[in-house]
Design a protein around this motif. Structure first.
Motif, PDB file in Angstrom:
ATOM      1  N   GLY A 715       8.201 -10.010  -8.872  1.00 30.47           N
ATOM      2  CA  GLY A 715       8.925  -8.968  -9.585  1.00 30.47           C
ATOM      3  C   GLY A 715      10.428  -9.056  -9.384  1.00 30.47           C
ATOM      4  O   GLY A 715      10.943  -9.946  -8.695  1.00 30.47           O
ATOM      5  N   ALA A 716      11.156  -8.142 -10.007  1.00 29.01           N
ATOM      6  CA  ALA A 716      12.621  -8.106  -9.917  1.00 29.01           C
ATOM      7  C   ALA A 716      13.020  -7.330  -8.663  1.00 29.01           C
ATOM      8  O   ALA A 716      13.297  -6.129  -8.705  1.00 29.01           O
ATOM      9  CB  ALA A 716      13.210  -7.457 -11.168  1.00 29.01           C
ATOM     10  N   LEU A 717      13.045  -7.999  -7.530  1.00 27.68           N
ATOM     11  CA  LEU A 717      13.355  -7.349  -6.259  1.00 27.68           C
ATOM     12  C   LEU A 717      14.751  -6.723  -6.306  1.00 27.68           C
ATOM     13  O   LEU A 717      15.697  -7.337  -6.800  1.00 27.68           O
ATOM     14  CB  LEU A 717      13.255  -8.358  -5.119  1.00 27.68           C
ATOM     15  CG  LEU A 717      11.896  -9.055  -4.967  1.00 27.68           C
ATOM     16  CD1 LEU A 717      11.950 -10.077  -3.847  1.00 27.68           C
ATOM     17  CD2 LEU A 717      10.794  -8.035  -4.693  1.00 27.68           C
ATOM     18  N   LEU A 747       1.337  -8.866  -0.768  1.00 25.01           N
ATOM     19  CA  LEU A 747       2.148  -9.091  -1.962  1.00 25.01           C
ATOM     20  C   LEU A 747       3.217  -8.007  -1.977  1.00 25.01           C
ATOM     21  O   LEU A 747       2.907  -6.812  -2.038  1.00 25.01           O
ATOM     22  CB  LEU A 747       1.312  -9.013  -3.239  1.00 25.01           C
ATOM     23  CG  LEU A 747       2.124  -9.143  -4.538  1.00 25.01           C
ATOM     24  CD1 LEU A 747       2.558 -10.592  -4.740  1.00 25.01           C
ATOM     25  CD2 LEU A 747       1.330  -8.663  -5.743  1.00 25.01           C
ATOM     26  N   VAL A 748       4.485  -8.417  -1.909  1.00 23.01           N
ATOM     27  CA  VAL A 748       5.594  -7.478  -1.976  1.00 23.01           C
ATOM     28  C   VAL A 748       6.090  -7.482  -3.413  1.00 23.01           C
ATOM     29  O   VAL A 748       6.583  -8.499  -3.905  1.00 23.01           O
ATOM     30  CB  VAL A 748       6.719  -7.865  -1.006  1.00 23.01           C
ATOM     31  CG1 VAL A 748       7.857  -6.851  -1.077  1.00 23.01           C
ATOM     32  CG2 VAL A 748       6.181  -7.968   0.419  1.00 23.01           C
ATOM     33  N   ALA A 749       5.930  -6.356  -4.108  1.00 21.41           N
ATOM     34  CA  ALA A 749       6.149  -6.310  -5.553  1.00 21.41           C
ATOM     35  C   ALA A 749       7.332  -5.435  -5.913  1.00 21.41           C
ATOM     36  O   ALA A 749       7.392  -4.261  -5.536  1.00 21.41           O
ATOM     37  CB  ALA A 749       4.887  -5.794  -6.254  1.00 21.41           C
ATOM     38  N   GLY A 750       8.280  -6.035  -6.645  1.00 19.07           N
ATOM     39  CA  GLY A 750       9.372  -5.275  -7.222  1.00 19.07           C
ATOM     40  C   GLY A 750       9.058  -4.922  -8.664  1.00 19.07           C
ATOM     41  O   GLY A 750       7.979  -5.257  -9.174  1.00 19.07           O
ATOM     42  N   PRO A 751       9.985  -4.270  -9.373  1.00 19.75           N
ATOM     43  CA  PRO A 751       9.758  -3.924 -10.779  1.00 19.75           C
ATOM     44  C   PRO A 751       9.472  -5.164 -11.622  1.00 19.75           C
ATOM     45  O   PRO A 751      10.046  -6.230 -11.398  1.00 19.75           O
ATOM     46  CB  PRO A 751      11.086  -3.276 -11.193  1.00 19.75           C
ATOM     47  CG  PRO A 751      11.683  -2.779  -9.920  1.00 19.75           C
ATOM     48  CD  PRO A 751      11.265  -3.760  -8.866  1.00 19.75           C
TER      49      PRO A 751
END
Length: 778
Positions: A715-717, A747-751
């Motif tokens: 994602g967009a961290l 899993l580290v998820a950004g937008p």
């Protein structure tokens, strides 16, 4: 770039090529974004990136934060202060055909699950060929202006952007949010650009290849008074961070931007479905030459902003937008000569010297010919009239010969068999894992070759290596030509050579401040991190990421050097290397061969070779059997392969390097070959003697909550860059992967998290927000 199809690459070959492609793309990104001096065409750049993305798709575990799929733009320059974008400035996927546009629309329909009779509205707008910029307004006042940079962090060029008349210093009208980042493109009109170049040429000043490079170079001036004299304009077309929503559709958002004093492209239009997009594309392609500014395609964006939010992002690109590129522009001219350029690794690349011709508003004098095979395929000869293709490039591509049947045509051009340097060293063509001869011809002189020596020195001083301020390409060439620089150690000796420094002041016109800054820049690098030191050596097949992996594995320079010297004493045979690099031949397959003792006489004389392999080496999968069959076509060949696997492998020292996760046999062999050469060892020893300290790599921790865990970032961290996230996780003992599997722990998820989120849910992987991740690691 290798000609081997991606689906035929082994994992080690794929890793090697992906590292090479990532480094090459990073170099071209820097030339394009930072130097305003691109070396290759947009089409060639797109081809490099498409191949890299294909490799990542086929080998997802090779994806890293430095991979082409994870990179946007280029790193920022140290001459400008960094500016963190409130919302990342992401790139767009490209479409090159009507079919790809139709597929784009169909994907949107499927994702949104729209009924067949519901139209999808888009805003189509000309893709301006300039430099992206972001303008931050707070309470209606312009407070910061920045370049795209790497997508997360740009360069603070506020003072320069304030000089552009199209950019309002304060927002008129009403309805604007208290905080808004307005995005758009800085460009130069063609007439103004031509006038500037004509005046600069008359005064003997620098001219620019095209309006895009001119816009980039003008905006990145240290002195804003210079920018103020440049004829720059600005089109607004998007926004980043906002404190409040201000529109429901893309079209309405553009109207709002226009009401706040921004220029919005008058050719932007709302259309429906693929047919509407194609009609707008055809219209803009037809009118392109008369617009008065350069465009290289059309951008399509889903009109409804709530649909944009639902569609989200894939990796670093939005699902709801795409750039439909125009086909390359063409012209004809005369081939006057062919020169050879020598690269850092000795590759000899032919470059066509052309009678100047204007293609799409740019005067073209050079074109790439790639290699000897390409020259033979095209059959280009001196004096030929040739067809050129340009797609926003400086060095375009030759498509073919116009007058191949003319009487009195010259003889075929012969590629040199010796290096063009004074040593006249023999050129060699290497073979790949399948025994196919490479199209690239290389000089074997290495650092003894002056051309390679200069390229090595440029690499050594580059940003990702020693990053020596004040020692750029121009200075390196000048100092080399004077006999001052022939190896990296000479750079550090120069900083202590009073006689040479005085010559700089007295003969070369350097000021006292310039000399002092040069010495300070050199001395600042007498202490260097181990990974930068390894990368700076310029060993072939050792890229930036591999250097980091090696530094962390061996931790200290003495340990790494000892491993390399031990590896140099235990090189495997060429047959063993070919066996290990064959398609689908893994270390387990080689071990199976080594443990087998097939008889000298064939027990199954009537069986085909695939069956012989299956009977002689039970348990091998079909792909491995096919890979072995390319190396041996009879029983005697199989017996020989087993002997090679058993007796001709690397020493324990070489195996130690090859066994490091993320390194492999190709990179290990490259290090062994490098350290086996006495002149390379002497060069390294001389360099180490000039340094104050090679800093040990940080040892990953083992007593943290994530030690030993496998983590994927997607994602967009927003709280950190991928590079920062990866470095932090690895320092805490975690392993960072580019793909999700059942072995993934977090899993580290950004937008905008996409397919990786779905994979995590499928495998029951723990999903964390950025804040939850930061809380976990403390």
């Amino acid at each position: 770039m290798s000609d081997t199809p991606v689906d035929q690459l082994t994992e080690s070959a794929a890793r090697e090529e992906l590292d090479r492609l990532a480094a090459e793309l990073a170099r071209h990104d820097a030339l394009y974004h930072r130097e305003a001096a691109p070396e290759i065409s947009d089409a060639d750049y797109d081809a490099l990136k498409r191949r890299a993305l294909e490799i990542e798709e086929l080998f997802p575990d090779l994806t890293s934060p430095a991979s082409p799929s994870q990179v946007v733009g280029a790193p920022i320059s140290s001459q400008f202060a960094p500016v963190r974008h409130g919302v990342p400035m992401l790139s767009l996927d490209n479409a090159f055909s009507a079919e790809e546009v139709t597929d784009f629309v169909a994907r949107i329909r499927r994702f949104l699950r729209l009924p067949g009779d519901e139209p999808v509205a888009f805003v189509g707008e000309p893709k301006i060929d300039g430099l992206s910029a972001s303008l931050r307004y707070e309470r209606g006042m312009l407070v910061t202006g920045a370049t795209r940079g790497d997508g997360r962090t740009g360069e603070d060029v506020t003072a320069n952007l304030r000089t552009i008349a199209d950019i309002p210093q304060s927002l008129p009208g009403k309805g604007w949010p208290d905080v808004i980042e307005v995005r758009g493109e800085v460009y130069a009109p063609n007439d103004a650009f031509d006038a500037f170049n004509a005046a600069a040429e008359a005064e003997g000043q620098r001219t620019y290849a095209n309006p895009r490079n001119f816009a980039a170079g003008s905006l990145r001036q240290k002195d804003p008074t210079i920018t103020a004299k440049r004829p720059l304009r600005f089109f607004a077309y998007a926004w980043g961070e906002t404190s409040a929503a201000f529109a429901d559709t893309q079209a309405d958002a553009l109207k709002a931007l226009e009401s706040w004093g921004f220029h919005v492209n008058a050719r932007s239009r709302r259309v429906e479905d693929a047919a509407g997009l194609q009609a707008l594309y055809a219209e803009l392609e037809r009118d392109r030459a008369g617009l008065g500014y350069d465009i290289d395609g059309v951008v399509y964006k889903v009109d409804r902003l709530d649909w944009q939010a639902r569609l989200g992002f894939v990796a670093r690109t939005p699902r709801w937008a795409i750039a439909h590129k125009f086909p390359a522009q063409q012209a004809t001219t005369v081939l006057e000569d062919i020169d050879i350029q020598v690269g850092r690794t000795g590759s000899h690349t032919p470059v066509a010297r052309l009678h100047p011709v204007t293609v799409g508003g740019v005067v073209v004098r050079n074109a790439t010919l790639h290699n000897a095979d390409e020259i033979a395929r095209l059959d280009v000869r001196l004096g030929d009239t040739v067809t050129l293709q340009r797609a926003g490039d400086v060095i375009p591509q030759i498509l073919g010969v116009v007058d191949a049947d003319r009487p009195g045509r010259g003889p075929p051009w012969e590629f040199p068999h010796l290096c063009i340097c004074p040593l006249k060293t023999a050129l060699v063509k290497e073979t790949n894992a399948s025994g196919v001869e490479s199209v690239v011809r290389r000089c074997t002189g290495e650092l003894a070759c002056p051309f390679q020596r200069i390229e090595h020195l440029k690499h050594f001083c580059s940003r990702r290596a020693f990053d020596i301020e004040g020692l750029g390409e121009k200075q390196i060439i000048a100092f080399h030509d004077r006999g001052w620089l022939s190896q990296p150690a000479d750079i550090f000796r120069l900083a202590r050579d009073a006689e040479k420094l005085d010559a700089l002041r007295n003969e070369d016109g350097y000021g006292e401040v310039s000399v002092r800054n040069l010495v300070a820049g050199i001395d600042a690098r007498r202490t260097i991190a181990l990974d930068r030191f390894i990368y700076g050596l310029g060993v072939r097949d050792i890229g930036e990421q591999t250097s980091i992996v090696l530094a962390r594995a061996f931790e200290t320079w003495p340990a790494f050097e000892a491993a390399c010297l031990a590896a140099a004493e235990g090189m495997p045979s060429e047959d063993w290397v070919r066996l290990n690099e064959a398609h689908a031949v893994s270390p387990r397959v080689v071990a199976t061969l080594a443990e087998a003792s097939p008889p000298a006489d064939d027990p199954w004389p009537e069986a085909p070779i695939d069956q012989k392999i299956a009977l002689a080496f039970p348990g091998l999968a079909a792909p491995a059997r096919r890979g072995l069959a390319t190396l041996a076509d009879d029983w005697a060949g199989l017996v020989r392969l087993a002997a090679v696997a058993r007796n001709e492998g690397p020493s324990e020292g070489l195996g130690q390097i090859a066994g490091v996760s993320g390194v492999g046999p190709v990179a290990a062999r490259a290090l062994a070959l490098f350290f086996r050469e006495p002149h390379n060892r002497a060069m390294v020893d001389a360099l180490v003697a000039e340094l104050a300290r090679i800093e040990d790599a940080e040892r990953p921790k083992s007593d943290t909550p994530v030690a030993g865990k496998t983590v994927v970032f997607t994602g967009a961290l927003e709280r950190f860059t991928r590079d920062e996230a990866k470095a932090r996780a690895e320092s805490l003992g975690a392993k960072v992967s580019g793909s999700v599997s059942k072995k993934t722990d977090y899993l580290v998820a950004g937008p905008g998290a996409g397919s990786k989120m779905a994979d995590a849910l499928k495998h029951g992987v723990t999903v964390l927000t950025e804040d939850e991740w930061l809380a976990l690691i403390g």
